[in-house]
Design an enzyme around this catalytic site. Sequence first.
Site, PDB file in Angstrom:
ATOM      1  N   ASP A  20       9.629  -2.666   5.997  1.00  0.00           N
ATOM      2  CA  ASP A  20       8.623  -3.085   5.002  1.00  0.00           C
ATOM      3  C   ASP A  20       7.289  -3.290   5.718  1.00  0.00           C
ATOM      4  O   ASP A  20       7.207  -4.061   6.677  1.00  0.00           O
ATOM      5  CB  ASP A  20       9.098  -4.394   4.346  1.00  0.00           C
ATOM      6  CG  ASP A  20       8.235  -4.799   3.164  1.00  0.00           C
ATOM      7  OD1 ASP A  20       8.747  -5.497   2.292  1.00  0.00           O
ATOM      8  OD2 ASP A  20       7.045  -4.437   3.129  1.00  0.00           O
ATOM      9  N   ASP A 118       5.800   0.799   0.066  1.00  0.00           N
ATOM     10  CA  ASP A 118       5.757   0.417   1.494  1.00  0.00           C
ATOM     11  C   ASP A 118       7.107  -0.031   2.041  1.00  0.00           C
ATOM     12  O   ASP A 118       7.162  -0.678   3.068  1.00  0.00           O
ATOM     13  CB  ASP A 118       4.702  -0.675   1.718  1.00  0.00           C
ATOM     14  CG  ASP A 118       5.207  -2.065   1.362  1.00  0.00           C
ATOM     15  OD1 ASP A 118       6.033  -2.177   0.446  1.00  0.00           O
ATOM     16  OD2 ASP A 118       4.773  -3.019   2.022  1.00  0.00           O
ATOM     17  N   GLU A 119       8.191   0.309   1.348  1.00  0.00           N
ATOM     18  CA  GLU A 119       9.467  -0.167   1.892  1.00  0.00           C
ATOM     19  C   GLU A 119      10.571   0.858   1.693  1.00  0.00           C
ATOM     20  O   GLU A 119      10.568   1.617   0.713  1.00  0.00           O
ATOM     21  CB  GLU A 119       9.799  -1.540   1.310  1.00  0.00           C
ATOM     22  CG  GLU A 119      10.655  -1.568   0.136  1.00  0.00           C
ATOM     23  CD  GLU A 119      10.734  -2.937  -0.530  1.00  0.00           C
ATOM     24  OE1 GLU A 119      11.712  -3.632  -0.260  1.00  0.00           O
ATOM     25  OE2 GLU A 119       9.862  -3.256  -1.360  1.00  0.00           O
TER      26      GLU A 119
END
Length: 367
Positions: A20, A118-119
């Site tokens: 993340d 974003d993960e």
Amino acid sequence: MPTPSSKLNASERRIIFHVDMDSFFASVEIRERPELKGLPVIVGSDPKVGSGRGVVSTCSYEARRYGIHSAMPISQAYRLYPDAIFLPVNMKLYASVSTKIMELLRGFADRFQQVSVDEAYLIPGPEVRNFEEAALYALKIKDEIQRQEGITCSIGVGLNKLIAKIASGFQKPDGLTVVRPVDVKEFLFPLPVSKVPGIGKKTANTLKSLGITRVEELANCNVQLLSERFGKIGFRMKQLANGLDFGEIRENESLKSISRHGTFAEDTNDPVKITNSLDLLAESVHSSLLKHRFFFKTITLTIRFDDFSTYTRSKTIPNWTSDIFLIKRTAKLLLSKFIGSRKLRLVGVGVTKLRKRDENQTLVTDF
Ligand code: TTP
Ligand code: MG
């Protein structure tokens, strides 16, 4: 002689990574402007002197010390810290950085599942045979993201998605937390119940009224009591609190739509400018569609006027396709009703109702 178990790969051994990015949008902005490093940077949809209706998308960890966080009204963030650096959202930039990071992560993965901008979860390559090797591998990933994309991330490693996810948040920013199977309870039990994915403020408050605040208390709680209060979810919560999670890493299951948005440098009602932008966005959507081998059925247009009022319009077609001209033509058709005297601030195009090109069934979404 290797023992049979040492021949197992990371998937069979259940070594799962959750990666993340740290304060993602803000980190990208700071990377673009290194002079902002170490400063309280707030990225939000309406940085207009703190009087707008927008919300904070994210902020740097320096700003978080002042109590500022995602989804807080910009006006409130402004009151908390008027001297912070307020920046508008540049989604196009973050999306392009996200694509590069996800590609980079895929290169480290035997199996890969992106879950948000974003993960991602991944099962590392076969060279990772135990949790010690996993820690070194995670450091390599962190270095590579820093070297190629200039931002930090946090990684959690565990025997399932649940533990990996909680672990990645454990030492943010720039963290690495490896939870070996023997350490699961020691890791989970002292945490507040709110750290368990899916337990939000409301559930945490109800649990509190039952005298349950830490994961250990939830893990040991009478399942009947939980079922009476929460139904089926009660049993699930108890399983999670005990570190049990059977979710697989499923390639692309989280991909429910592909869309691109762009904000004009200056608000505009110029039809040529707007349709040109739409074409560029449609091309970007299309190349992502091809890369992921998807067909679509629905095309969606998003527009935002200069007063931030936002509209989406969709059209569903009868057949599965990946035709770029159809995306462009439909988006323009949907746009035509909005072209007039009012100026646009943002335009976006996307496709939904996706289906893998080489599969017959439609996609199921992840939790
Ligand atoms: P997150 O990963 O939840 O947050 P983050 O990366 O900013 O910070 P952290 O270090 O805690 O991971 O979300 C990723 C991006 O998604 C975030 O940078 C901005 C965007 N976002 C919003 O726009 N609104 C929101 O409410 C949230 C939670 C995120
Ligand atoms: Mg993040």
